[in-house]
Design a protein around this motif. Structure first.
Motif, short mmCIF file in Angstrom:
data_model
loop_
_atom_site.label_atom_id
_atom_site.label_comp_id
_atom_site.label_asym_id
_atom_site.label_seq_id
_atom_site.Cartn_x
_atom_site.Cartn_y
_atom_site.Cartn_z
N TYR A 251 98.21 125.33 -8.32
CA TYR A 251 97.32 125.40 -7.16
C TYR A 251 96.51 126.69 -7.21
N THR A 254 93.71 126.51 -9.87
CA THR A 254 92.57 125.67 -9.47
C THR A 254 91.81 126.29 -8.30
N PHE A 255 92.57 126.78 -7.33
CA PHE A 255 91.92 127.35 -6.15
C PHE A 255 91.07 128.55 -6.53
N LYS A 258 87.89 127.35 -7.92
CA LYS A 258 86.97 126.85 -6.91
C LYS A 258 86.34 128.00 -6.15
N THR A 261 83.56 129.37 -8.07
CA THR A 261 82.37 128.52 -7.98
C THR A 261 81.66 128.74 -6.65
N LEU A 262 82.44 128.78 -5.57
CA LEU A 262 81.86 129.00 -4.25
C LEU A 262 81.06 130.30 -4.23
N ILE A 265 77.80 129.88 -6.07
CA ILE A 265 76.85 129.09 -5.30
C ILE A 265 76.26 129.94 -4.18
N ALA A 266 77.15 130.66 -3.48
CA ALA A 266 76.67 131.47 -2.36
C ALA A 266 75.68 132.52 -2.84
N PHE A 326 80.57 136.48 4.43
CA PHE A 326 81.06 135.33 3.68
C PHE A 326 81.61 135.75 2.33
N LYS A 401 95.48 131.02 4.99
CA LYS A 401 94.34 130.61 4.18
C LYS A 401 93.58 129.51 4.91
N ARG A 402 94.30 128.56 5.44
CA ARG A 402 93.63 127.45 6.12
C ARG A 402 92.82 127.98 7.30
N PHE A 405 89.75 130.08 6.07
CA PHE A 405 88.64 129.31 5.53
C PHE A 405 88.00 128.42 6.58
N LYS A 406 88.82 127.94 7.47
CA LYS A 406 88.23 127.15 8.56
C LYS A 406 87.23 128.05 9.31
N LEU A 409 84.05 128.95 7.04
CA LEU A 409 83.07 127.89 6.87
C LEU A 409 82.42 127.52 8.20
#
Lengths: 447, 433
Positions: A251, A254-255, A258, A261-262, A265-266, A326, A401-402, A405-406, A409
């Motif tokens: 996890y 992979t996290f 990601k 990548t975020l 992109i940002a 961010f 973390k949840r 990130f909530k 975002l």
């Protein structure tokens, strides 16, 4: 529109209803002041995860040291995903509040640096006074983190913002940089203060209370766990990870990917927005200059130029928010993941040592009926503690973390909505002006 | 003159649906002037079609033809007249416009839509065969016809009428007017540099204004293109969020659903820019029309300069001839002339010769005076008619562009609303994470 989340993204230290903390209330932990070896840590470890079988899955039966009955009761009451219950627990039982603010620049002959005010409010008996206010610099936070890592190697220590900044590339004393760093330090400290085990660490106590932090003199309270984990020799063959820790590792990999990548992109969006902004400014200027050569059209053209300028301002604000709020959070989580992977590796080493010793012991006691030697038992304890601590911290980390990130975002969405609302308002008021002018013109014509 | 300014406000609709006028203004009834073609006839450019055929040099080519539909508004014998239609190529529109320019040089001529796609932001096709381009051109051609047919002066032209009603033989008719010859000489004259001593001030100021208008509209079009390119990039990069949210949701338990749906909204956001920019092309077309109008305005002013210059030349010529006569009559040489020199050197000429030359001069002077009188009248008439149309044009321009700006503001608002909607949807998904 409603104000979006306060600029400092919530760490577990802010009093939000959706705040989550470690399942165990702090009241439980007050009985065990320090992260002691077996009893309290294993009691704290049997919470979370909801797993009934906390033993190693390689088949070796493990005897749990006796958990305190009170905590077992609490375990059963505990529901992983019941955030509200957690929050209620929290607000009822939190007794240590910390804040980092008020940055100040200090100039001396040797160096220039920033200090921050660290304020503490607490009812804990480990603290002599109910309130403290000290000044600390980044170095001090770094010291604290190192000490925590050393003394609590089985726990996940929250990350600090990046230590090194390239001189000449980033201005260490710019308002933005200092603000961003301060928010990250605040979050770090709050996470530590909310951790049921870490918050009782004597190094934290010293950090929060000492007038002058004497860092050279290491505090003598190295725990047994700390010592013993540090003494793990690297010579033991690594064993396969138990399934749950494998899953954690995967996890995290992979996290982390990601997140990277975020981040890219940002950053790309910021770049494109900046170029768009440049062109938009020029575009607005053309309307202005055209207005200069017109009579009837002068007001409408100036109006459009004004709208475009307003939109430029709104966009600038939105972009600034992106880079200040961010991106730092993304980067912080990448650091967090790195330190978590380290802890996983240390856990692997602890397991390796235990199983290595166990195998050796079994070989030796073929005919003998003496029980398993004490060091092997100690290693077993170590592994169990580590696994338990890790699992508990993992659950907490997942919940945080949840939340983070909530919030992150949602904040991003809010900023975008805010931007569009500002632009829409500007254009709508222009239309009112222009349409009034139209009716004005029509009535003057027919007269 | 005020009523002229309102002439082009009659609505035209061939499919019965409501359409705003090219300049967006409402229908005003105009007392007295019933000569506008548009008041008697509905006109629209309904369709575009690809055709293949052999061109003048026998080569196969593909081109587009546009269907012009017309319908008389008055009922004949109590019945509504049937609609009429014919097909025309872009080149025929060009021919019509060139004829009109030569025939009515004092009119600020409505422009045709651009021949080739310019000011193109990078995702927009610059291909003449592209269906979007053809569609925009169809609209532009219709706009041209409506403007011409509602013009107080142009709408009475017979060639225009036949362009709309006579499919075959129209071209021959145009060539028979021999406007071509005038067109060539006009072009040459307008491109020449000449200095005018006393031009009409208002018209000269108008010429300066036309330069400014041209400069500003082309600057604006270029800047808009660059902005469109950048905005496109910003929106499209957000599409990447869609992909990464989707991938990320695969490793999450509770967060997965929220992330996945949010990702879809990010995709929607990235896709929304296409329609937004497509709509903005309409605004760009309105700006382009006035970019070309600026050229037409300038041409009217230049034509005045030319006429004025010709008048000044003719006056100059008359003055010098009169001077010659005076010298011949009195024998006093005021200005240098070869005749004077040769007289001095070789002696005066015989009285009969002098008599003959005087008579010739008198004739020339009479002709010259006639020419100056005609030219003066021509000039004055030109200035009067040109200035009338310039005023009409200015009014039209102010109304049209104000309308265009309002529409642009509406477009921006609609873009903002769309953005708010999508981000609100995404926000809902994030809250569910």
């Amino acid at each position: 529109m409603s104000v979006s989340a306060p600029r400092g993204l919530a760490s577990s230290g802010q009093k939000l209803i959706t705040e989550i903390l470690h399942p165990l209330s702090a009241a439980e932990e007050q009985l065990s002041p320090g992260p002691d070896v077996s009893s309290s840590s294993s009691s704290s470890s049997s919470v979370g995860g909801g797993k009934q079988e906390p033993g190693l899955t390689n088949g070796t039966p493990v005897e749990m040291s006796n958990p305190a009955p009170a905590s077992q009761l609490l375990n059963r009451l505990q529901l992983d995903d019941d955030l509200d219950a957690d929050a209620q627990d929290l607000t009822e039982t939190r007794d240590l509040f910390v804040t980092v603010d008020d940055p100040k620049k200090h100039v001396s002959t040797m160096e220039t640096y920033i200090t921050y005010r660290v304020s503490t409010k607490t009812t804990r008996i480990e603290f002599d006074l109910p309130e403290y206010s000290v000044r600390r610099r980044y170095q001090d936070f770094d010291w604290l983190r190192t000490k925590l890592e050393d003394s609590q190697p089985t726990h996940l220590i929250p990350p600090l913002p990046e230590k090194f900044v390239m001189k000449g590339v980033v201005d260490r004393f710019s308002e933005d940089f200092v603000e961003t760093r301060m928010k990250a330090l605040d979050k770090f400290l709050k996470r530590v203060a909310d951790h049921p085990v870490l918050s009782f660490n004597p190094h934290l106590n010293a950090f929060l209370t000492a007038k002058d932090l004497n860092k050279r003199q290491g505090l003598a309270l190295l725990t047994k766990v700390g010592e013993s984990v540090k003494q793990v020799a690297g010579g033991y063959k690594l064993r396969p990870r138990p399934v749950e820790f494998c899953a954690m590792g995967e996890y995290l990999d992979t996290f982390s990917q990601k997140l990277g990548t975020l981040d890219r992109i940002a950053q790309r969006i910021l770049k494109e927005q900046s170029e768009y902004l440049t062109e938009l400014r020029e575009y607005g200027a053309v309307y202005s200059s055209w207005a200069g050569s017109e009579e009837q059209l002068q007001r409408p053209l100036e109006g459009v130029a004004g709208c475009v300028t307003t939109c430029c301002g709104a966009l600038e604000d939105a972009s600034e928010n992106m880079s200040q709020d961010f991106l730092p959070v993304l980067r912080e989580y990448v650091l967090y993941i790195e330190s978590m992977k380290n802890v996983l590796r240390k856990r692997d080493q602890t397991q390796a040592e235990y199983e290595g010793r166990l195998e050796a012991a079994i070989l030796h006691k073929q005919e003998d009926r003496t029980p398993i030697p004490v060091e092997v038992e100690r290693c077993q304890d170590k592994v169990e503690c580590f696994n338990a601590d890790l699992k508990a911290d993992w659950e907490r980390w997942q919940r945080n973390k949840r939340q983070d990130f909530k919030q992150l975002l949602t904040g991003m969405a809010d900023k975008n909505i805010n931007y569009y609302e500002k632009c829409q308002a500007a254009w709508e008021s222009l239309i009112t002006v222009l349409q009034d002018k139209q009716t004005e013109d029509k009535t003057s014509e027919t007269n | 003159m005020a009523e002229d300014g309102k002439e082009e406000s009659v609505a035209s609709s061939c499919d019965g649906s409501d359409r705003t006028e090219p300049d967006g203004s409402l229908n005003h009834t105009v007392p007295g002037d019933g000569s506008s073609l548009l008041r008697r006839m509905e006109i629209c450019v309904a369709e575009a079609e690809r055709r293949s055929g052999k061109n003048a040099v026998g080569m196969q080519e593909t081109f587009t033809v546009y269907l012009i539909e017309t319908r008389l508004l008055e009922s004949v014998d109590g019945r509504n007249p049937p609609p009429d239609s014919l097909w025309r190529r872009y080149s025929e529109f060009e021919l019509l416009r060139n004829y009109l320019i030569v025939t009515y040089p004092f009119i600020v001529m409505p422009p045709l839509p651009e021949k080739r796609a310019e000011f193109v932001w990078h995702k927009l096709s610059a291909d003449n065969m592209d269906p979007d381009f053809v569609e925009r051109r169809r609209v532009g051609l219709e706009n041209f016809l409506l403007r011409v047919a509602s013009h107080p002066v142009l709408s009475n032209d017979k060639i225009l009428y036949h362009f709309l009603t006579k499919e075959h033989g129209w071209k021959e008719m145009v060539y028979e007017t021999e406007f071509q010859a005038k067109a060539d000489s006009r072009l040459r004259a307008l491109n020449a540099t000449f200095r005018v001593r006393s031009p009409n001030k208002p018209l000269m100021e108008t010429k300066h204004y036309s330069d400014e208008l041209q400069s500003h509209t082309s600057q604006l079009l270029r800047a808009r293109t660059r902005v469109a390119d950048r905005l496109y990039a910003v929106y499209k990069v957000h599409g990447n969020y869609g992909r990464v949210f989707s991938e990320w949701s695969a490793i999450e338990k509770e967060m997965g659903d929220g992330l996945q749906s949010a990702g879809h909204h990010m995709d929607a956001y990235a896709a929304s820019i296409d329609d937004i920019l497509e709509e903005e092309e309409h605004y760009a077309d309105q700006l382009k029309e006035y970019l070309f109008y600026a050229e037409a305005l300038r041409a009217v002013c230049r034509k005045h300069e030319l006429t004025q210059f010709e008048l000044e030349m003719a006056s100059q010529d008359l003055v010098s001839k009169k001077q010659q006569r005076e010298e011949l009559a009195t024998g006093i040489v005021r200005t240098f002339s070869f005749k004077g020199m040769t007289n001095k050197l070789f002696g005066q000429e015989a009285p009969e010769q002098r008599e003959a030359r005087l008579n010739l001069l008198e004739e020339l002077i009479a002709e010259g005076e006639e020419a100056v009188k005609d030219k003066t009248a021509e000039c004055e008439e030109y200035v009067e008619r040109a200035w009338a149309d310039v005023l009409r044009f200015k009014d039209q321009k102010d109304k049209d562009l104000q309308e265009a700006l309002i529409n642009y503001a509406h477009m921006q608002i609609s873009m903002c609303k769309k953005g708010i909607q999508i981000w609100s949807n995404a926000r809902e998904c994030f809250l569910k994470m």
